[in-house]
Write an enzyme that holds these catalytic residues in place. Structure first.
Site, PDB file in Angstrom:
ATOM      1  CB  SER A 180      -0.929   0.014   1.218  1.00  0.00           C
ATOM      2  OG  SER A 180      -0.292   0.602   2.333  1.00  0.00           O
ATOM      3  CE1 TYR A 192      -1.157  -1.254   6.609  1.00  0.00           C
ATOM      4  CE2 TYR A 192      -0.363   0.937   6.010  1.00  0.00           C
ATOM      5  CZ  TYR A 192      -1.084  -0.206   5.704  1.00  0.00           C
ATOM      6  OH  TYR A 192      -1.734  -0.294   4.490  1.00  0.00           O
ATOM      7  CB  THR A 227     -12.304  -4.242   2.997  1.00  0.00           C
ATOM      8  OG1 THR A 227     -12.114  -3.274   4.055  1.00  0.00           O
ATOM      9  CG2 THR A 227     -11.114  -4.182   2.047  1.00  0.00           C
TER      10      THR A 227
END
Length: 338
Positions: A180, A192, A227
């Protein structure tokens, strides 16, 4: 504008021999694919897109049967793949356990003797990130690191090793690591960002080593994706701002958009040129000429139009989508090395 990249892609690309909006050619009927983390979300969408092209798709995750604990399951995804014309094979697998990954690849090798596509999408960090998104890194539990790096980076390396051992002797195959823009921009938590940057570096290094064997490894960046988790949190997400800009979930990609991008990659006769690189779903949409399943066109973060639209939508409407900022400029603007 000096230095701005202009992409004059027509959307009907004869050189690729494929137009991905036409999802009825069964172009992947002989292909054996593996999509990890496919119970729900992007993994499920990728599996469905591959199934629509007739592929045999092994799908993995920890949720085999439907449960009230979380939406989606491998069994349901497999049924959907079958309904699309593919063959869905659900395999319960905890990608945090190496032995289970090895058993998975042993089964694929025993069943078919090959693998044409590996999509590394398994990711455990969603809940941990949600709990720690506003917590300073020094106050986060070590699980915030372990969950993201273990099932989200380490497991990708293990799976890539096994896939490469099957692909290299045949001198063909594609490994797609789902990453991402968090690899470049400051999203969510420090672990992350580290994990996604690691995924992109993994793709680069593995791609370089695989190039001489005619095997391709690359990273794929979806945009904001609708999502199940994102849609469930839609109201709270749209109340927040990123860089002073409100997020509009309705403009996000469907979960199948990334799948269409991968179908395009599988049919790209010039795929070796993308080895070791990071590509975005929207850029591939422009290059290969496909839209989302609902007919929408998504614009790359490199499009000048996209950046301008965040603050001046009326002005963005006047800017052609083919005017793009070069990757080198984008990296230079945000990366700590510059």
């Amino acid at each position: 504008v000096i230095g701005v990249y202009i992409n004059l892609s027509s959307g009907i690309n004869a050189e690729y021999g494929y137009i991905t909006n036409n999802l009825s050619q069964m172009s992947l009927k002989s292909k054996i694919c593996l999509v990890t983390g496919a119970s729900r979300g992007i993994g499920r969408g990728i599996a469905l897109a591959l199934g629509s092209e007739g592929a045999t798709v092994y799908i993995t995750g920890r949720t085999l049967e439907p449960s009230s604990k979380a939406p989606g399951s491998l069994a349901v995804t497999a049924e959907e793949v079958n309904a699309r014309g593919g063959i869905g094979i659900p395999v319960q697998c905890d990608h945090g356990v190496d032995e289970e990954i090895h058993r998975l690849f042993d089964r694929i090798e025993s069943d078919y003797g090959k693998i044409d596509l590996l999509v590394n999408n398994a990711f455990k960090g969603v809940n941990t990130i949600g709990k720690n998104i506003s917590v300073p890194f020094w106050e986060q539990p070590i699980e915030s690191w372990d969950d993201v790096i273990h099932v989200g980076l380490r497991c990708h390396f293990v799976a890539a090793q096994r896939a490469a051992k099957m692909m290299v002797p045949r001198k063909e195959g594609l490994i797609v690591n789902i990453s991402s823009a968090g690899a470049l921009f400051s999203f969510f938590t420090a672990p992350y960002g580290v994990g996604k940057a690691g995924v992109d570096k993994l793709s680069e290094m593995c791609g370089k080593e695989l190039k001489k064997h005619n095997v391709v490894c690359l990273s794929l960046w979806p945009g904001l994706v609708q999502t199940e988790a994102i849609m469930a949190a839609k109201e709270s997400i749209e109340k927040t701002k990123v860089g002073g800009v409100k997020i509009d979930v309705t403009k996000g990609e469907t979960v199948e958009y990334a799948g269409r991008a991968i179908v395009g990659l599988m049919n790209d006769k010039s795929l070796s040129g993308k080895n070791g690189k990071t590509v975005t779903t929207a850029d591939l949409g422009s290059e290969y000429g496909f839209t989302d399943v609902d007919g929408r066109t998504h614009y790359s973060m490199r499009c000048v139009k996209t950046g301008v639209a965040l603050k001046f939508p009326w002005l963005a409407a006047l800017i052609p989508s083919f005017i793009k900022v070069p990757w080198s400029w984008l990296v230079a603007m945000v990366h700590h090395y510059y």
